[in-house]
Every structure is written in structure tokens, then in C-alpha cells.
Design a protein around this motif. Structure first.
Motif, mmCIF file in Angstrom:
data_model
loop_
_atom_site.group_PDB
_atom_site.id
_atom_site.type_symbol
_atom_site.label_atom_id
_atom_site.label_comp_id
_atom_site.label_asym_id
_atom_site.label_seq_id
_atom_site.Cartn_x
_atom_site.Cartn_y
_atom_site.Cartn_z
ATOM 1 N N MET A 62 0.842 -1.202 0.000
ATOM 2 C CA MET A 62 0.000 0.000 0.000
ATOM 3 C C MET A 62 0.879 1.255 0.000
ATOM 4 O O MET A 62 1.814 1.356 0.793
ATOM 5 C CB MET A 62 -0.883 -0.016 1.255
ATOM 6 N N PRO A 63 0.594 2.207 -0.895
ATOM 7 C CA PRO A 63 1.412 3.431 -0.916
ATOM 8 C C PRO A 63 1.446 4.102 0.468
ATOM 9 O O PRO A 63 0.448 4.083 1.185
ATOM 10 C CB PRO A 63 0.689 4.321 -1.926
ATOM 11 N N GLU A 64 2.598 4.684 0.816
ATOM 12 C CA GLU A 64 2.794 5.273 2.147
ATOM 13 C C GLU A 64 1.682 6.246 2.528
ATOM 14 O O GLU A 64 1.224 6.274 3.666
ATOM 15 C CB GLU A 64 4.144 6.007 2.215
ATOM 16 N N LYS A 65 1.265 7.049 1.535
ATOM 17 C CA LYS A 65 0.251 8.073 1.800
ATOM 18 C C LYS A 65 -1.065 7.417 2.258
ATOM 19 O O LYS A 65 -1.687 7.849 3.227
ATOM 20 C CB LYS A 65 0.034 8.880 0.515
ATOM 21 N N GLU A 66 -1.430 6.371 1.548
ATOM 22 C CA GLU A 66 -2.669 5.659 1.892
ATOM 23 C C GLU A 66 -2.567 5.014 3.267
ATOM 24 O O GLU A 66 -3.516 5.036 4.051
ATOM 25 C CB GLU A 66 -2.943 4.556 0.860
ATOM 26 N N LEU A 67 -1.379 4.455 3.534
ATOM 27 C CA LEU A 67 -1.154 3.819 4.837
ATOM 28 C C LEU A 67 -1.340 4.831 5.957
ATOM 29 O O LEU A 67 -1.936 4.538 6.982
ATOM 30 C CB LEU A 67 0.272 3.277 4.915
ATOM 31 N N GLU A 68 -0.833 6.027 5.707
ATOM 32 C CA GLU A 68 -0.908 7.065 6.725
ATOM 33 C C GLU A 68 -2.356 7.480 6.968
ATOM 34 O O GLU A 68 -2.779 7.660 8.116
ATOM 35 C CB GLU A 68 -0.078 8.261 6.272
ATOM 36 N N GLU A 69 -3.126 7.606 5.886
ATOM 37 C CA GLU A 69 -4.546 7.966 6.034
ATOM 38 C C GLU A 69 -5.294 6.892 6.822
ATOM 39 O O GLU A 69 -6.149 7.179 7.653
ATOM 40 C CB GLU A 69 -5.192 8.146 4.653
ATOM 41 N N TYR A 70 -4.904 5.681 6.535
ATOM 42 C CA TYR A 70 -5.485 4.528 7.205
ATOM 43 C C TYR A 70 -5.188 4.594 8.709
ATOM 44 O O TYR A 70 -6.061 4.412 9.554
ATOM 45 C CB TYR A 70 -4.850 3.285 6.576
ATOM 46 N N GLN A 71 -3.917 4.891 9.016
ATOM 47 C CA GLN A 71 -3.506 5.003 10.422
ATOM 48 C C GLN A 71 -4.239 6.141 11.120
ATOM 49 O O GLN A 71 -4.662 6.015 12.265
ATOM 50 C CB GLN A 71 -1.996 5.266 10.510
ATOM 51 N N GLU A 72 -4.382 7.234 10.408
ATOM 52 C CA GLU A 72 -5.074 8.413 10.952
ATOM 53 C C GLU A 72 -6.489 8.044 11.399
ATOM 54 O O GLU A 72 -6.893 8.310 12.534
ATOM 55 C CB GLU A 72 -5.133 9.481 9.859
ATOM 56 N N ARG A 73 -7.214 7.388 10.505
ATOM 57 C CA ARG A 73 -8.596 7.000 10.818
ATOM 58 C C ARG A 73 -8.635 6.032 12.004
ATOM 59 O O ARG A 73 -9.437 6.176 12.916
ATOM 60 C CB ARG A 73 -9.238 6.298 9.604
ATOM 61 N N LYS A 74 -7.721 5.067 11.970
ATOM 62 C CA LYS A 74 -7.757 4.056 13.025
ATOM 63 C C LYS A 74 -7.327 4.619 14.379
ATOM 64 O O LYS A 74 -7.834 4.203 15.420
ATOM 65 C CB LYS A 74 -6.877 2.851 12.637
#
Ligand code: ZN
Lengths: 432, 139
Positions: free
Chosen positions: A10-22
Motif C-alpha cells: 500500500m502506498p505510504e500516503k494511503e497507509l498514513e490515512e489509514y492510520q489516521e482514521r484508526k
């Protein structure tokens, strides 16, 4: 090979958004369901509705091992025990054990993480995986067991001990992968050698070693002795159990960022360290339900690597565990870990493995670090300059690794104190 | 190896009370005679160099007691115990470009001195000293 290619790449940016939500969801969840964390967050002045996610991460309070002890046995759980499907417990060296619990989802997440790890170091359904970690309250055995089964490999659950039978089964059932502690692997290979079994002639190809700190030298020793590829695995019972492994690149352990958020801090100040600097690993569990942890102080010292790995996985990596935060000493403002000193000494054949660190403070306020090390009985010494040059060579090597000057004193073999169990290798005579 | 080679024991000792006594006691207990003895000191530690009558036995006894012991090949030179003895051989070796790493001497038999030498080229040095007629030989 990937277990879950979409997530692992998963691209880093998407991973970060994912982490943000979680992360936001986690703060809501613990605020509503964990009396322990509700109190902690209130004390830190954090209101879940105002919490903005990753930007506010450093405002969150740390969670420490002592918190688990203080709330023994299940005071930090965020779900009723009826939702807990399993307990594990670790024996405390001091005082009470710590108890951890898992919901069905927690077990799934744990197994999923380790499946990714196993596949990343080349394990497949074709393999026979011998699990020589202890089964039971310790998370090692069962953790590997379920993950290896889920990958589709054939599991041989030998658990720890009975080395003769381990080797016999290994030969007869054609084990290709072994999971155990690195020290047990060294013992097993020694035992095999003594009983006339050459591990190089067995089907064994890989080993996944962890549950104790080990070094790059030990990796070399294992690989040379047994002809296998040795991989590092990381995880503690508080985080679930064994979770993260090296990939076949062997340059760091991938931390699955969709489930775990990692930081590296200076253990003394609690501040995050700069990129590539060593410090204490702090982990926030983004998915765990039964026992979520916010900014968990692992006590393990490592370095974080955010660069994308050559294997194609985008998840960050931690380097080999360098030591424990409790062992850290500060010399002239520089953080020094005894394990780094040990590492240097191990590479110098003229000295032994025992050492003593003595810290003094001069009148001008400058710290002086002296390292006493025993001359090896095999060293060839005839001239004063032989010793002086040896001391100089060790001091230079130490300086390049520690970034601080150390005075080296060679002493007679067998004269430094020996320790059973945890060694006390530091004498701090500084008056502060 | 020629019969002129002397095997010297070098023992690393920290400069701490009792260390030197410990070394000599080990040899005394085995009734090993010390023929030549010197200490090269450097503050925190020293290197004891000695020539003994039963070298192999002394070597293993010290090693078993946990000391770092090294056997070094050295030369012995017999000169009369009078001024200029050492100068003569230092000059002879120097002229041939041989480097003396260390030297120590002791007297025996009342009027003779035995000089122990470690040089960078032991074979060549032995040849020169043989010519000078001063090379010590094991009897
Ligand atoms: Zn990788």
C-alpha cells in the motif's frame, strides 16, 4: 511472495490515512470502554472529539509495563471477559506476572500479521515448519503454530526441549523451517554435530529466531554452521506475541503499519528522536480490542527505517534490537548501550567477552568512561606496545560506534566479576 | 631452530598487589628455576619476561592458572661483566641493520653477564653474534 499484496505494498500516503482514521477510532474506543484509559486521557487533557489524529500523537500519554502490573490481572482490558477467547501470561522477573487477553478478532489480526512475515521470509505451503518455541502461556509456540497452519505449511509442534527427539523428527519428517530462540538453535546445532548429524545434509532451509536479543555475529554463526537462512522475528506478549519478521532482504523487520503505529523516543526525555537515530521503540496498537495499548513503551532500543524496502513492502522497518532502555547510560550527553560495547568487543579476538564500564566525572565536569576488558588467554603479548596498541585499536573502534571517547584498560583473564543471570556491568562513580 | 634459540616467557600482569607474587608462586610451587627476569612496566600493567629452566612446564602451569602467556624466541649473549660489553654487540648488530626491540641482562657465575635480546631478524642476528664469538648456546 506476498501474503496480502494489496496491504503490504500500500502506498505510504494511503497507509498514513489509514492510520489516521484508526488512531482516532482507537481514542474513541478506549475512552468509552476502558476506565483505565478514560482516566489517563482525561488527566492528559485529551478529549476524543478534539483529538486530531497523528498530529496529536505525542500529546498522548505513554503506557508502561508498570501499568499492567498495577492493574493486574485484567484491569486494563477494554472488553468484558466474555468476549476474550484466550489469555497468555508472561512470568515477571520481579513480582506478579502480566496477563494479556485476546478477542477472536485479536487472534485473527495476530495470525494475519505473522502470516505476512512468514511468507515474506519465504515460507509457503510446501514447507514443514518445526515449532520449537514453548507452547502454553508463552506466546511463541501458539503464535507460530496458527500462522504456519494458516499459510498452509505442515506444522510439527515439537515445543521446546528434548533435543534428541527434535533432531530425529527433523530428519524423519523432513523439516524445512525451524522456529525457536537463537540460543536454542546454537545448542541444537551443537548437539546435532556431537551426535553425528550434519544439519547441512538435512532438508532444513530456514530458521526464524527471536524472543531474545541476538546479534549479526550470531546470525553468521548459525548460517555458517547449519547452512540455513536465519531470520529475525519481533513481538512481545503485550503487543500480541511474535508479529513481525525480516523479509528475505534481511535488512530490518517490517512493522505492519495498518495495525501498529511505531515511534522511536529518547527513553530519558520521552521526546521523539530524529530520523535514523536510535531510541526506545514505542508502539500504539491500532486494531487490538481486548487490550489496546497507547504509546506502549517496549523498553527495546532500535532504529526506525521508513524508506521503502527492496522487497516492495512499504511498511516501515525496525533494525535489530540493540538492547534495553533500562540499560542505557548517558556519557557526555550521548546515549550509550552496553550491548553496543559488547558487540565491538566480540569482534576483537585478543579480548574476552567479559567487560566492565566505569564512569567517572573529572573536576572540570567532563565524564570519563573506562572500559575494562580481559585479555584473551590466547593473545600473543610480549611487548608493552602490544597492549597499548590493542587498547588503542579497541578505543578507536568503540569511538566510531558510540560517538563518544572511551578509555580502554586490558586486565588479566578471569579477573572481572562473573554474573549468574543479569550482569551488572556498569559502575557509575559520577557525583551528579 | 638452532640450539641457540632461547624460549622466553612473557606474562601480562596488571599492576595490582599480589599479581607478581602469584606468578612467581606458581613457578616456585613447581620448583621451576628462574634464570633471567625483568618487568617492562607501563603504569596500569606490566609484562614479565623471564627465562626458566623448564619452559614448557612453566608455560602450561601459568596458562592453567589463567594468565596470558606468550613464548618468544630470543637470543642470549655471553659477555664478561665489564663496561662496554653491551656496546660491542649493539654496534655489531646496528651495523648490519638489525633492530633490537628490547634487551635485559643479568649476571651469573660471579663474573659473567648474560644478555637477553629480542631482535627483528633473529637468524641473521645469531649469525653475527656467532661470528663475534659471544652467542650463548644451550648446553
Ligand atoms: Zn522487505
Amino acid at each position: 511472495m506476498f501474503w496480502d499484496p494489496r496491504i503490504e505494498r500500500m502506498p505510504e500516503k494511503e497507509l498514513e490515512e489509514y492510520q489516521e482514521r484508526k488512531l482516532k477510532a482507537l481514542i474513541f474506543r478506549v475512552y468509552n470502554h476502558s476506565p483505565f484509559y478514560r482516566k489517563r486521557l482525561k488527566e492528559a487533557g485529551i478529549n476524543p472529539w478534539d483529538f486530531s489524529g497523528l498530529r496529536d500523537l505525542t500529546k498522548l500519554p505513554f503506557t508502561k509495563k508498570q501499568d499492567l502490573r498495577d492493574t493486574y490481572p485484567t484491569g486494563m482490558f477494554s472488553v468484558p471477559i466474555s468476549q476474550v477467547v484466550r489469555f497468555h501470561a508472561s512470568s515477571g522477573t520481579t513480582g506478579k506476572p502480566t496477563v494479556v487477553g485476546y478477542t477472536a478478532n485479536d487472534i485473527d489480526m495476530w495470525v494475519e500479521c505473522l502470516c505476512r512475515g512468514l511468507v515474506s521470509c519465504g515460507v509457503s505451503r510446501e514447507d514443514v515448519v518445526q515449532i520449537s518455541y514453548g507452547y502454553g502461556l508463552f506466546t511463541g509456540g501458539l503464535g507460530f503454530h496458527y500462522a504456519a497452519e494458516k499459510v498452509g505449511a505442515t506444522v510439527l509442534p515439537t515445543s521446546a526441549g528434548n533435543t534428541a527427539r527434535q533432531i530425529e523428527l527433523m530428519k524423519d519428517l523432513k523439516t524445512t523451517v525451524i522456529a525457536c530462540t537463537p540460543s536454542y538453535m546454537l545448542y541444537l546445532s551443537e548437539y546435532a554435530y556431537k551426535t553425528g548429524v550434519d544439519l547441512k545434509e538435512t532438508n532444513l532451509k530456514r530458521g526464524i529466531f527471536g524472543a531474545e536479543p541476538w546479534s549479526e555475529e550470531t546470525r553468521k554463526r548459525i548460517e555458517e554452521k547449519t547452512g540455513i537462512d536465519a531470520y529475525d522475528v519481533y513481538g512481545t506478549s503485550e503487543l500480541s506475541g511474535p508479529l513481525f519478521t525480516e523479509c528475505t532482504e534481511k535488512c530490518g523487520i517490517h512493522i505492519w503499519a495498518d495495525h501498529f503505529l511505531v515511534e522511536i523516543i529518547d527513553p530519558k526525555t520521552g521526546e521523539q528522536v530524529g530520523e535514523g537515530e536510535k531510541g526506545e521503540l514505542v508502539v500504539t496498537t491500532l486494531s487490538k480490542e481486548a487490550l489496546p495499548l497507547i504509546r506502549w513503551r517496549t523498553g527495546d532500543i532500535t532504529i526506525l527505517e521508513n524508506e521503502k524496502c527492496a522487497c516492495g513492502r512499504t511498511h516501515p522497518r525496525i533494525m535489530r534490537i540493540l538492547g534495553r532502555a533500562d540499560d542505557m547510560i548517558i556519557v557526555r550527553g550521548v546515549n550509550v548501550f552496553p550491548s553496543q560495547i559488547e558487540h565491538v568487543l566480540m569482534q576483537i579476538p585478543e579480548v574476552g567477552e567479559h567487560y566492565l564500564i566505569i564512569l567517572d566525572r573529572e573536576e572540570n565536569g567532563l565524564d570519563v568512561m573506562t572500559i575494562q576488558v580481559e585479555l584473551s588467554e590466547k593473545a600473543e603479548i610480549d611487548k608493552v606496545s602490544d597492549i597499548l596498541e590493542l587498547e588503542k585499536r579497541i578505543a578507536e573502534k568503540l569511538k566510531s560506534v558510540l560517538n563518544v571517547t572511551a578509555k580502554v584498560e586490558v586486565v588479566n583473564p578471569g579477573t572481572l566479576q562473573r554474573f549468574e543471570g543479569k550482569a551488572k556491568r556498569v559502575i557509575d562513580r559520577r557525583k551528579i | 631452530m638452532g640450539e641457540w634459540v632461547i624460549k622466553q616467557l612473557s606474562v601480562f600482569v596488571e599492576n595490582k598487589p599480589g599479581r607478581l607474587a602469584a606468578v612467581t608462586k606458581i613457578l616456585y610451587d613447581k620448583k621451576i628455576n628462574i634464570r633471567a627476569f625483568t618487568i617492562a612496566e607501563a603504569g596500569d600493567f606490566g609484562i614479565i619476561r623471564m627465562v626458566v629452566d623448564r619452559t614448557e612446564e612453566a608455560y602450561s602451569s601459568l596458562k592453567n592458572a589463567g594468565f596470558t602467556v606468550t613464548l618468544t624466541r630470543v637470543l642470549g649473549v655471553e659477555v664478561a661483566d665489564e663496561p662496554g660489553g653491551l656496546y660491542k654487540i649493539a654496534k655489531a648488530l646496528g651495523e648490519e641493520g638489525i633492530n633490537i626491540e628490547y634487551v635485559y641482562a643479568f649476571t651469573y657465575g660471579g663474573d659473567k653477564a648474560l644478555i637477553i635480546l629480542r631482535v627483528d631478524d633473529i637468524e641473521k642476528a645469531a649469525e653475527i653474534l656467532e661470528k663475534e664469538g659471544v652467542l650463548y648456546k644451550n648446553s
